[in-house]
Scaffold this motif. Structure first.
Motif, PDB file in Angstrom:
ATOM      1  N   LYS A 356       0.821  -1.219   0.000  1.00 50.61           N
ATOM      2  CA  LYS A 356       0.000   0.000   0.000  1.00 50.61           C
ATOM      3  C   LYS A 356       0.856   1.271   0.000  1.00 50.61           C
ATOM      4  N   TYR A 357       1.880   1.302   0.821  1.00 54.60           N
ATOM      5  CA  TYR A 357       2.678   2.532   0.946  1.00 54.60           C
ATOM      6  C   TYR A 357       3.975   2.490   0.136  1.00 54.60           C
ATOM      7  N   LYS A 358       4.194   1.396  -0.571  1.00 47.82           N
ATOM      8  CA  LYS A 358       5.447   1.224  -1.328  1.00 47.82           C
ATOM      9  C   LYS A 358       6.671   1.410  -0.426  1.00 47.82           C
ATOM     10  N   VAL A 359       6.659   0.674   0.666  1.00 50.72           N
ATOM     11  CA  VAL A 359       7.755   0.758   1.632  1.00 50.72           C
ATOM     12  C   VAL A 359       9.054   0.325   0.961  1.00 50.72           C
ATOM     13  N   SER A 360      10.116   1.104   1.176  1.00 52.96           N
ATOM     14  CA  SER A 360      11.391   0.746   0.554  1.00 52.96           C
ATOM     15  C   SER A 360      12.418   0.226   1.559  1.00 52.96           C
ATOM     16  N   ILE A 361      12.244   0.579   2.846  1.00 47.89           N
ATOM     17  CA  ILE A 361      13.174   0.102   3.875  1.00 47.89           C
ATOM     18  C   ILE A 361      12.343  -0.509   5.004  1.00 47.89           C
ATOM     19  N   LEU A 362      12.639  -1.743   5.346  1.00 47.62           N
ATOM     20  CA  LEU A 362      11.908  -2.408   6.434  1.00 47.62           C
ATOM     21  C   LEU A 362      12.895  -2.806   7.524  1.00 47.62           C
ATOM     22  N   TYR A 363      12.555  -2.474   8.767  1.00 49.66           N
ATOM     23  CA  TYR A 363      13.423  -2.779   9.917  1.00 49.66           C
ATOM     24  C   TYR A 363      12.587  -3.612  10.888  1.00 49.66           C
ATOM     25  N   ALA A 364      12.964  -4.857  11.117  1.00 53.89           N
ATOM     26  CA  ALA A 364      12.111  -5.759  11.892  1.00 53.89           C
ATOM     27  C   ALA A 364      12.954  -6.679  12.780  1.00 53.89           C
ATOM     28  N   SER A 393      17.480  -5.852  10.596  1.00 54.43           N
ATOM     29  CA  SER A 393      17.105  -6.787  11.657  1.00 54.43           C
ATOM     30  C   SER A 393      17.647  -6.257  12.970  1.00 54.43           C
ATOM     31  N   VAL A 394      16.910  -6.456  14.053  1.00 57.27           N
ATOM     32  CA  VAL A 394      17.335  -5.934  15.360  1.00 57.27           C
ATOM     33  C   VAL A 394      16.655  -6.670  16.507  1.00 57.27           C
ATOM     34  N   GLY A 395      17.328  -6.717  17.631  1.00 60.25           N
ATOM     35  CA  GLY A 395      16.682  -7.147  18.870  1.00 60.25           C
ATOM     36  C   GLY A 395      17.178  -8.459  19.417  1.00 60.25           C
ATOM     37  N   GLU A 396      17.691  -9.317  18.569  1.00 63.08           N
ATOM     38  CA  GLU A 396      18.158 -10.635  19.010  1.00 63.08           C
ATOM     39  C   GLU A 396      18.994 -11.226  17.889  1.00 63.08           C
ATOM     40  N   PRO A 397      19.743 -12.266  18.202  1.00 64.89           N
ATOM     41  CA  PRO A 397      20.535 -12.882  17.137  1.00 64.89           C
ATOM     42  C   PRO A 397      19.613 -13.400  16.041  1.00 64.89           C
ATOM     43  N   ILE A 398      20.012 -13.190  14.806  1.00 67.99           N
ATOM     44  CA  ILE A 398      19.225 -13.738  13.694  1.00 67.99           C
ATOM     45  C   ILE A 398      19.967 -14.975  13.195  1.00 67.99           C
ATOM     46  N   ASN A 399      19.255 -16.086  13.196  1.00 68.32           N
ATOM     47  CA  ASN A 399      19.906 -17.324  12.767  1.00 68.32           C
ATOM     48  C   ASN A 399      20.023 -17.322  11.245  1.00 68.32           C
ATOM     49  N   PRO A 400      21.061 -17.958  10.696  1.00 71.57           N
ATOM     50  CA  PRO A 400      21.292 -17.913   9.253  1.00 71.57           C
ATOM     51  C   PRO A 400      20.076 -18.334   8.417  1.00 71.57           C
ATOM     52  N   GLU A 401      19.290 -19.323   8.881  1.00 77.43           N
ATOM     53  CA  GLU A 401      18.121 -19.749   8.090  1.00 77.43           C
ATOM     54  C   GLU A 401      17.125 -18.606   7.971  1.00 77.43           C
ATOM     55  N   ALA A 402      16.889 -17.902   9.097  1.00 78.71           N
ATOM     56  CA  ALA A 402      15.929 -16.783   9.067  1.00 78.71           C
ATOM     57  C   ALA A 402      16.476 -15.659   8.180  1.00 78.71           C
ATOM     58  N   GLU A 413      15.802 -11.399  -3.068  1.00 79.63           N
ATOM     59  CA  GLU A 413      17.217 -11.627  -3.404  1.00 79.63           C
ATOM     60  C   GLU A 413      17.980 -10.383  -3.845  1.00 79.63           C
ATOM     61  N   LYS A 414      17.316  -9.226  -3.753  1.00 80.51           N
ATOM     62  CA  LYS A 414      18.032  -8.038  -4.223  1.00 80.51           C
ATOM     63  C   LYS A 414      18.367  -7.052  -3.091  1.00 80.51           C
ATOM     64  N   CYS A 415      17.724  -7.235  -1.942  1.00 78.80           N
ATOM     65  CA  CYS A 415      17.920  -6.244  -0.876  1.00 78.80           C
ATOM     66  C   CYS A 415      19.072  -6.634   0.042  1.00 78.80           C
ATOM     67  N   PRO A 416      19.985  -5.706   0.303  1.00 77.84           N
ATOM     68  CA  PRO A 416      20.970  -5.992   1.340  1.00 77.84           C
ATOM     69  C   PRO A 416      20.275  -6.102   2.697  1.00 77.84           C
ATOM     70  N   ILE A 417      20.867  -6.904   3.586  1.00 82.90           N
ATOM     71  CA  ILE A 417      20.318  -7.012   4.946  1.00 82.90           C
ATOM     72  C   ILE A 417      21.316  -6.396   5.916  1.00 82.90           C
ATOM     73  N   VAL A 418      20.825  -5.497   6.776  1.00 79.43           N
ATOM     74  CA  VAL A 418      21.676  -4.981   7.841  1.00 79.43           C
ATOM     75  C   VAL A 418      21.195  -5.546   9.174  1.00 79.43           C
ATOM     76  N   ASP A 419      22.015  -6.401   9.753  1.00 78.30           N
ATOM     77  CA  ASP A 419      21.723  -6.956  11.078  1.00 78.30           C
ATOM     78  C   ASP A 419      22.399  -6.038  12.074  1.00 78.30           C
ATOM     79  N   THR A 420      21.591  -5.276  12.807  1.00 78.81           N
ATOM     80  CA  THR A 420      22.119  -4.203  13.645  1.00 78.81           C
ATOM     81  C   THR A 420      22.108  -4.609  15.107  1.00 78.81           C
ATOM     82  N   TRP A 421      23.263  -4.601  15.730  1.00 79.52           N
ATOM     83  CA  TRP A 421      23.334  -4.905  17.168  1.00 79.52           C
ATOM     84  C   TRP A 421      23.446  -3.615  17.964  1.00 79.52           C
ATOM     85  N   TRP A 422      22.637  -3.518  18.990  1.00 83.00           N
ATOM     86  CA  TRP A 422      22.737  -2.417  19.953  1.00 83.00           C
ATOM     87  C   TRP A 422      21.821  -2.704  21.119  1.00 83.00           C
TER      88      TRP A 422
END
Ligand code: PRX
Length: 657
Positions: A356-364, A393-402, A413-422
């Protein structure tokens, strides 16, 4: 190393991970940062690096010193003055961005609206006037207990506008938890709503406030936003409770931003520690705003006039403070605020919002991703997700399968993933890939952000060059916590006593042969349930508070969806029976005392708890039982047969939602 780290079965898998993903040429071509020089620049003079980012904000009076470091107490951008709400609103409006949408709001029942920077400024100016009329002054701490609606950031920014601090309490917390936080901060004003929508049910926020105020006499005024209306009746106490819309209607003058010192308290946010009492984490203005704004821009490669950004967290947690409110608004971004859950009215709600909003960046959070994996890809396929160009990605370790699933099915398959620790304490992102620079490995948060120094050390504090240990942060950073409210000793003790002048994070981590960091979860008595921090001690205290309970031990067991699940081993007082009904009663009791996030998944009744000869409860054994592992050496136990009994009971005694 404590046992929770040793028993993390994911460790070895992480280090076997060999897949690598380079930033695509397409992505690099438009990225704000596309070479690794930024790391060298920051290392050449890290203070000047941060100072240059601070200068991207609007200061009333420029700072004259970057850092004053009296370990463990830091001050950043000294003698500078500014206002956070001005930096989030006025300056964009002054720059001609009045009509840019700040937030698209999507209510759970399907209502939606948008608010521009110009409109948001007007609302904040008005609500700041309301706060002043209720007697809120500079330095006061205002409690906010709200659903995910636009009035929540409005309330936060209005506090900042007049130099008051906010203390947002997540709407899922109970009245008890709310009352504790109000009392600790001595908040005289509470801002809430008649309720929030969650899976079609009303969360009775105002009723909870009424209950909380029975033990919080310090509160003088309550402001109530009408979100629900006739569907849920509330009571309004005369001369204490006021409708938000009525107060706003009366406002005739707009309140301007006050000039505050860089180190002025911006907010308190309570987080769970290893004791029963939550810690009021203090964040101040200049340093915090500098780091949230800059990380938000660079980590998410934000192009504010093109991107539609969605951080699907709740503003009640630090992720929402930094990456729904302050970071995005300081950068003039257009964001989504969604009120509800991913499965209402159906399990494709997130994907419909993205379309609906054509979201381009998702942080979950990884929990959400694992839940979507469980639900299957059909829900995604119903929608066009091609607008997405970056995933976080944020909040807990992300396992490789996820991670791989996220990349393939959400990122196509085109979006880079940023796994952010803080952490709540770090205020902003600390370890993360830079999407136009870093070659990622599924499950690794990769490298410290430019200017940040992180190290893995062993028990003695020696640097680990390869392999596992404790994560530490070895240099101050602008958005670091300035302390624990009213408790400097606890601040020193919790974070700075284990290794002199190195900040002790509380997470286990590994470093591989390429220098990549792999976060492995908490090594203390803090659980991470669906990306939310819950203290084992806090849940134990809530259980022991129940009249039937003699003793309780709580552990976090690995869980395929929520990361960890809360398992409680309970010994009842004599004469009490461990029936399924009693189990339910205890689970509800914890929910009432703390909030639904702390509700144990399972209660296991036992006549005794396994203890060492010195009387310490052996949590490692309990975790082994909870995770169904074979038990190792039990010879230090006073009575090894206790464990056998617990194992039997754990197998038979499942109380689950
Ligand atoms: O254990 C780490 C985990 O979440 C903890 C911080 O929780 P909180 O203060 O609630 O803040 C959560 C959102 C920033 C950390 O000590 N954690 C957070 N992000 C990651 C993570 N663990 C692994 N990988 C991450 N990306």
């Amino acid at each position: 190393m404590t046992d929770s780290h040793d028993s993390n079965p994911a460790i070895e898998n992480y280090l076997l991970e060999e897949r690598k993903f380079e930033p695509s040429t397409d992505f690099k071509a438009n990225a704000l940062v596309s070479t690794a020089n930024i790391y060298e620049d920051a290392e050449t003079d890290y203070l000047e690096f941060w100072a240059s980012k601070a200068r991207e904000l609007d200061w009333v009076k420029p700072f004259d010193k970057v850092l004053e470091w009296n370990p463990p107490f830091a001050k950043w951008f000294l003698n500078g003055t500014l206002n956070a709400s001005y930096n989030c609103l006025d300056r964009h409006v002054a720059a001609g961005l009045k009509d840019r949408v700040a937030y698209y709001f999507e209510g759970e029942p399907g209502d939606s609206k948008s608010i521009t920077y110009g409109e948001l400024l007007t609302e904040v100016e008005k609500f700041a006037t309301v706060l002043k009329s209720l007697g809120v002054k500079r330095g006061d701490i205002v409690a906010i207990y709200m659903p995910m609606i636009l009035e929540l950031p409005i309330a936060m920014l209005a506090c900042a506008r007049i130099g008051a601090a906010h203390s947002v309490v997540f709407g899922g917390f109970s009245s008890n938890a709310l009352s504790d936080r109000i009392n600790d901060a001595e908040s005289k004003v509470v801002i809430t709503a008649d309720g929030g929508n969650r899976r079609g049910v009303v969360i009775p926020l105002k009723d909870n406030v009424d209950e909380a105020l029975k033990s919080s006499p310090v509160v003088e005024s309550v402001v109530v936003v009408k979100r629900i209306g006739d569907k849920h009746q509330i009571t309004m106490e005369k001369n204490r409770d006021y409708w938000y819309h009525e107060l706003m209607d009366k406002v005739t003058d707009a309140t301007g931003p006050v000039e505050v010192d860089s180190e002025n308290l911006l907010y308190l946010l309570y987080t769970s520690g290893t004791t029963a009492k939550p810690k009021g984490i203090m964040h101040t203005t200049g340093g915090y705003l500098t780091q949230v704004a800059y990380t938000h821009k660079i980590v998410f490669d934000l192009h504010p006039n093109e991107d539609i950004y969605w951080c699907a967290a709740d503003i009640g947690w630090v992720t929402g403070h930094s990456y729904i409110v302050y970071g995005p608004l300081a950068n003039g971004a257009t964001s989504i605020i969604y009120e509800g859950t991913p499965d209402f009215p159906d399990k494709d709600r997130w994907w419909s919002i993205i379309e609906k909003y054509k979201v381009s960046i998702l942080y979950a959070a990884p929990t959400a991703i694992r839940t979507f994996m469980k639900w299957g890809t059909d829900y995604l396929k119903r929608h066009d997700l091609s607008s997405l160009r970056l995933l976080g990605s944020v909040g807990e370790p992300i396992n490789p399968e996820a991670w791989m699933w996220y990349r393939e099915n959400v990122g196509l398959e085109k979006c880079p993933i940023v796994d952010t620790w803080w952490q709540t304490e770090t205020g902003a992102i600390m370890i993360t890939p830079l999407p136009g620079v870093t070659t990622t490995k599924p499950g690794s948060a990769t490298f410290p952000f430019p200017g940040i120094r992180a190290e893995i050390v062993d028990e003695q504090g020696q640097k680990v060059e390869l392999g596992g240990g404790y994560l530490t942060l070895n240099r101050p950073w602008p958005s670091m916590l300035r302390g624990i409210y009213k408790d400097p000793e606890r601040y020193q003790q919790t974070y700075w006593s284990k290794y002199n002048e190195k900040y002790f994070v509380g997470d286990g981590a590994k470093i591989d042969e390429d220098g990549y960091l792999w976060l492995l979860g908490r090594i203390d008595d803090v659980m991470n349930v669906s990306g939310h921090r819950v203290s084992t001690t806090e849940v134990e205290s809530a259980l022991v508070d129940h009249p039937s309970v003699a003793e309780a031990a709580v552990v976090g067991a690995n869980d395929a969806t929520t990361g960890q699940a809360i398992m409680a081993f309970v010994t009842l007082k004599s004469g009490e029976l461990g029936t399924p009904e009693k189990g339910e009663e205890l689970r509800n009791h914890v929910s009432t005392k703390i909030g639904a996030i702390a509700k144990p998944k399972m209660i296991i009744f036992t006549d005794d708890l396994p203890k060492t000869r010195s009387g310490k409860i052996m949590r490692r054994l309990l975790r082994d039982v909870a995770e169904g592992r074979n038990l190792g050496d039990t010879t230090t136990l006073t009575d090894p047969s206790v464990v056998e009994e617990i194992k039997r009971k754990a197998a038979a005694n499942v109380t689950e939602d």
